[in-house]
Write an enzyme that holds these catalytic residues in place. Structure first.
Site, PDB file in Angstrom:
ATOM      1  CE  LYS A  40       0.787  -1.997   9.526  1.00  0.00           C
ATOM      2  NZ  LYS A  40      -0.372  -2.255  10.426  1.00  0.00           N
ATOM      3  CE1 TYR A  71      -5.617   2.629  10.071  1.00  0.00           C
ATOM      4  CE2 TYR A  71      -4.483   2.078   8.024  1.00  0.00           C
ATOM      5  CZ  TYR A  71      -5.651   2.328   8.718  1.00  0.00           C
ATOM      6  OH  TYR A  71      -6.860   2.284   8.063  1.00  0.00           O
ATOM      7  CD  GLU A 112      -3.922   3.402  15.172  1.00  0.00           C
ATOM      8  OE1 GLU A 112      -3.039   3.349  16.055  1.00  0.00           O
ATOM      9  OE2 GLU A 112      -3.699   3.787  14.006  1.00  0.00           O
ATOM     10  NE  ARG A 145      -1.968  -1.664   3.600  1.00  0.00           N
ATOM     11  CZ  ARG A 145      -2.390  -1.824   4.853  1.00  0.00           C
ATOM     12  NH1 ARG A 145      -3.599  -1.412   5.183  1.00  0.00           N
ATOM     13  NH2 ARG A 145      -1.619  -2.376   5.760  1.00  0.00           N
ATOM     14  CG  ASP A 174      -2.194  -4.183  13.119  1.00  0.00           C
ATOM     15  OD1 ASP A 174      -1.008  -4.510  13.009  1.00  0.00           O
ATOM     16  OD2 ASP A 174      -2.899  -3.874  12.145  1.00  0.00           O
ATOM     17  CG  HIS A 222      -2.269  -0.530  15.024  1.00  0.00           C
ATOM     18  ND1 HIS A 222      -3.621  -0.637  15.299  1.00  0.00           N
ATOM     19  CD2 HIS A 222      -2.166  -0.443  13.669  1.00  0.00           C
ATOM     20  CE1 HIS A 222      -4.307  -0.623  14.148  1.00  0.00           C
ATOM     21  NE2 HIS A 222      -3.440  -0.501  13.166  1.00  0.00           N
TER      22      HIS A 222
END
Length: 381
Positions: free
Chosen positions: A75, A94, A118, A15, A270, A96
């Site tokens: 990520k 993101y 998120e 991605r 995650d 996490h």
């Protein structure tokens, strides 16, 4: 603002954080966009498309990281990227963090202004920047689970749909949110025997309304979980506590209740996973076995379908990103309560309560830190 886009280097992550159309929007809004060469090739976007959209192409990641005011990714940075973290860099991706103490420490040490997709909330609740990836991961979970049930991949050799005269495979889904609901759609479409468990009576009523007699809805209690997984061929871990570590719903000793060759797909990996025996895997080496149970715990499942994932993700992250680039992190966050919830670290402090709780850190209110950084004159509506 100088907005930087780098190529994702997490294992088999294809991605990308911005499409060429997104770049065009940032440029038209008065920003400069710099893109690492080949950043978008995994999702089917060429350097020439980014250049045509108004970006400047840089030869390597370091030059982008070191030149940008804001880095946009998909990520979280991995350890080799920690060297690029610096004071006042805006990181929009993101994160996490509740399951990643080393990254959290690096962000705090380097005083990065980190905004996590998120934990951004919607005007009416929900997690709009997480939702599309949850939908994709939920749908993929059944697809991947079905594959690893095949004997050649270590499973027990069950076809989830069954055939006339042969019992269908059983799927148990733990959690009825976006991941669980989308997993249920695919599971029902395959014709499997499906049970879905959740702690919310209203969510169970909703699932019962949309799926009817095609699924069995159950309250998520330890006895119900143990009873259901004992007969399961495939278990989907679909639990989410926003920004917090996932609760362990299936303990190691519970695996002994399950059939040998059954598969668990822990989409909650995650956030640490909701299966006690979970640890993150990659698309390159996606499974491991514990007590005869095949575990699929890939931490970036949507990376397997990058074109779909990138288009879905960037459609939800673009407007907040434009606001950050236009107004700066502080003004953008303070003017928008939804975006404010995305601020996870600021000025060397942890500013998201769920992360602080999970990692035993002191929690600081971002607004107070921003005020101390000379934003006291900003009027917040």
């Amino acid at each position: 603002m100088i907005v930087g886009l780098v190529k994702e280097i997490k294992n088999n992550e294809f991605r990308v954080g911005l499409t060429p159309n997104c770049v065009k929007a940032y440029v038209q809004d008065g920003n400069q966009v710099i893109v690492e060469t080949n950043a978008g090739t995994g999702s089917g976007f060429t350097d020439e498309e980014y250049r045509t959209a108004g970006a400047k192409i840089y030869p390597d990641a370091a030059s982008v990281w070191n030149s940008a005011d804001m880095i946009i990714k998909v990520k979280e940075p991995i350890s080799s990227e920690y060297q690029y973290l610096r004071k006042d860099l805006i990181l929009y991706t993101y994160l996490h963090l509740a399951a990643d103490a080393p990254l959290t420490e690096a962000l705090l040490k380097n005083e990065v202004k980190s905004i996590a997709y998120e934990t951004i909330v919607g005007p009416k609740g929900g997690l709009p920047c997480l939702q599309p990836m949850s939908e994709i991961a939920g749908r993929l979970s059944i697809q991947e689970g079905a594959k690893y049930l095949e004997k050649t991949f270590g499973g027990c050799g069950i076809l989830l749909s069954g055939v006339p005269g042969v019992k269908k495979g059983k799927i148990v889904i733990l959690g009825g949110g976006n991941v669980g609901t989308n997993a249920c759609k695919i599971a029902v479409g395959m014709g499997a025997d499906v049970s879905i468990l959740d702690v919310s009576p209203s969510r169970l009523a909703y699932l019962d309304d949309i799926f009817g007699s095609r699924v069995q809805t159950l309250y998520s209690t330890a006895p119900n979980i143990q009873t259901e997984i004992a007969d399961a061929d495939l278990v989907i871990g679909a639990v989410l506590l926003p920004g917090r570590a996932a609760p362990k719903l299936v303990r190691k000793e519970d695996l002994k209740l399950m059939k040998k060759g059954a598969v668990v797909v822990d989409v909650a990996v995650d956030q640490g996973g909701c299966i006690e025996t979970t640890h993150a895997t990659t698309h390159e080496d996606p499974i491991f076995e514990v007590d005869g149970i095949v575990h699929y715990c890939v931490a970036n499942m949507p990376g397997a379908v990058p074109r779909t994932s990138t288009l879905a993700l960037t459609s939800t992250t673009l407007n907040h990103g434009l606001s950050i680039a236009r107004n700066g992190c502080e003004k953008a966050a303070l003017l928008d309560p939804c975006l404010y919830q995305g601020v996870n670290t600021y000025a060397g402090k942890c500013t998201y309560a769920g992360v602080a709780e999970a990692l035993n850190l002191d929690f600081s209110e971002a607004r107070e830190l921003m005020d101390k950084a000379s934003y006291t004159s900003l009027k917040v509506s």
